[in-house]
Write an enzyme that holds these catalytic residues in place. Sequence first.
Site, PDB file in Angstrom:
ATOM      1  N   ARG A   1      -2.540  -3.263 -18.688  1.00  0.00           N
ATOM      2  CA  ARG A   1      -3.706  -2.417 -18.241  1.00  0.00           C
ATOM      3  C   ARG A   1      -3.486  -1.096 -17.336  1.00  0.00           C
ATOM      4  O   ARG A   1      -3.134  -1.580 -16.356  1.00  0.00           O
ATOM      5  CB  ARG A   1      -4.940  -3.206 -17.797  1.00  0.00           C
TER       6      ARG A   1
ATOM      7  N   GLU B   1      -0.481   5.001  -0.429  1.00  0.00           N
ATOM      8  CA  GLU B   1      -1.186   6.198  -0.997  1.00  0.00           C
ATOM      9  C   GLU B   1      -0.236   7.165  -0.823  1.00  0.00           C
ATOM     10  O   GLU B   1       0.393   7.327  -0.015  1.00  0.00           O
ATOM     11  CB  GLU B   1      -2.419   6.259   0.121  1.00  0.00           C
TER      12      GLU B   1
ATOM     13  N   ASP C   1      -7.039  13.000 -25.789  1.00  0.00           N
ATOM     14  CA  ASP C   1      -7.154  11.624 -25.127  1.00  0.00           C
ATOM     15  C   ASP C   1      -6.567  10.713 -26.310  1.00  0.00           C
ATOM     16  O   ASP C   1      -7.221  10.382 -27.303  1.00  0.00           O
ATOM     17  CB  ASP C   1      -8.661  11.185 -24.986  1.00  0.00           C
TER      18      ASP C   1
ATOM     19  N   TYR D   1       0.923  -1.136  -0.028  1.00  0.00           N
ATOM     20  CA  TYR D   1      -0.126  -0.023   0.045  1.00  0.00           C
ATOM     21  C   TYR D   1       1.067   1.277   0.026  1.00  0.00           C
ATOM     22  O   TYR D   1       2.086   1.228   0.843  1.00  0.00           O
ATOM     23  CB  TYR D   1      -0.910   0.063   1.268  1.00  0.00           C
TER      24      TYR D   1
ATOM     25  N   LYS E   1      -3.072  -0.180 -24.949  1.00  0.00           N
ATOM     26  CA  LYS E   1      -3.557  -0.525 -26.374  1.00  0.00           C
ATOM     27  C   LYS E   1      -2.270  -0.481 -27.330  1.00  0.00           C
ATOM     28  O   LYS E   1      -1.302  -1.054 -27.324  1.00  0.00           O
ATOM     29  CB  LYS E   1      -4.426   0.599 -26.758  1.00  0.00           C
TER      30      LYS E   1
ATOM     31  N   THR F   1      -4.348   5.531 -22.281  1.00  0.00           N
ATOM     32  CA  THR F   1      -4.372   4.112 -21.575  1.00  0.00           C
ATOM     33  C   THR F   1      -3.059   3.472 -21.965  1.00  0.00           C
ATOM     34  O   THR F   1      -2.232   3.976 -23.119  1.00  0.00           O
ATOM     35  CB  THR F   1      -5.499   3.268 -22.351  1.00  0.00           C
TER      36      THR F   1
END
Length: 407
Positions: free
Chosen positions: A231, A53, A196, A51, A225, A222
């Site tokens: 991902r 954050e 985008d 973790y 692609k 992203t």
Amino acid sequence: MTALQEQDETVYDLIEKEAKRQKTTLNLIASENISSRAVREATSSVLSHKYSEGYPGKRYYQGNEFIDQVEQLAIDRAKQLFGAEHANVQPISGSPANFSIFLALLEPGDAFLGMDLACGGHLTHGSPVNFSGKLYKPHHYGVDKNGFIDMDEVKQLAHQVKPKLIISGHSAYAREIDFEAFSTIAQEVGALHLADISHISGLVAAGLHKSPFPHTDVVMTTTHKTLRGPRGAIILCKQEHAQAIDKAIFPGSQGGPHNNLIAAKAVAFQEAMSPAFKKYAHQVLQNAKVLAQTLMDHGIPVVTGGTDNHLLLVDLQGLLGPGKGAQTAKLLETAGIICNANSVPYDPAPPYKPSGLRLGTPMLTSQGFTEQDIQTVGVLIASVIKDPKVAPQVRKSVLDLCARIIQ
Ligand SMILES: Cc1ncc(COP(=O)(O)O)c(C=O)c1O
């Protein structure tokens, strides 16, 4: 035996079946790709246990000595790859990244301008069923009757609706995007410009599509692609927006970063800087052009008469009548050819029953297909569209092709 096979045969079997499907079918989904073994090793690493954050050097948990270094490396490589001033590498995917950008730059109810979903835009660019259409006030530009973006229309609409944000970049547009022209219009009306580039970022990274930098305020892509990473997504921006973007990701919309995926992004960014990646991206483009030409040579109409990038849109209306996209995609699947139904410009049929197909070459290119093989693929697609009865025969040819090319 692998640990997974020993412990959970059901999941193991399903993964094996999917791996086999990927190797025995022709995958032409424009948004899909195959990442390297190195990217997948980082994805499945122990980094997912941690973790963290916050951001490098400013965490809410202890024990982040190495996680900080991984995230900083991903940030530095993302900035270097695209020539950006600031990078946030934490977005878990493209849609949440766009949500965070809206959160950072707009107030609920603010007007923005993006591409119509029916003309190639994305759900997050103002669809009424998406947060972007529910919480903000979308206005849409489309394409002209030949399928090209009309920058005069964009300019006129921008002056009319005075948006706070203009979005360039799309999900199903096969032609080059003039980011500079979008930025000029945005400046004229006092709007910010978000590019985008989720679909084309691999081509941008390889220098084979115009870059949105340095004109654009914020860029989102992203990573899975054409960029061929894990991902996920990243947000790149001018320094003046860095604080707002970082706050909108954490604590604004996400919690703990997916550190395994951030490491995998770092690996993918390094790959994308290599000469081998440039060669790959060039082959993606060549393959898409050959596919478009082959289809047209065999009487299958392609929107705009070709492509400048990795994808193309087939218009089935003239051959089969309107609304036959989904039916044709399913038929092609029986022949082992995987693609998705898509709306075509001015489609008289509804989005859930569109009149076209979207075909892309990133995945086949990663699997080793070159121009001659793609020509064969084009001929097979055309033959199934023109005569459904040949589908079983084509399935055999697809299996032969996959066996010969895919490792
Ligand atoms: C232009 C564009 N933006 C955003 C997204 C959303 O990405 P994700 O599916 O990772 O949420 C996509 C994905 O299809 C896209 O094409």
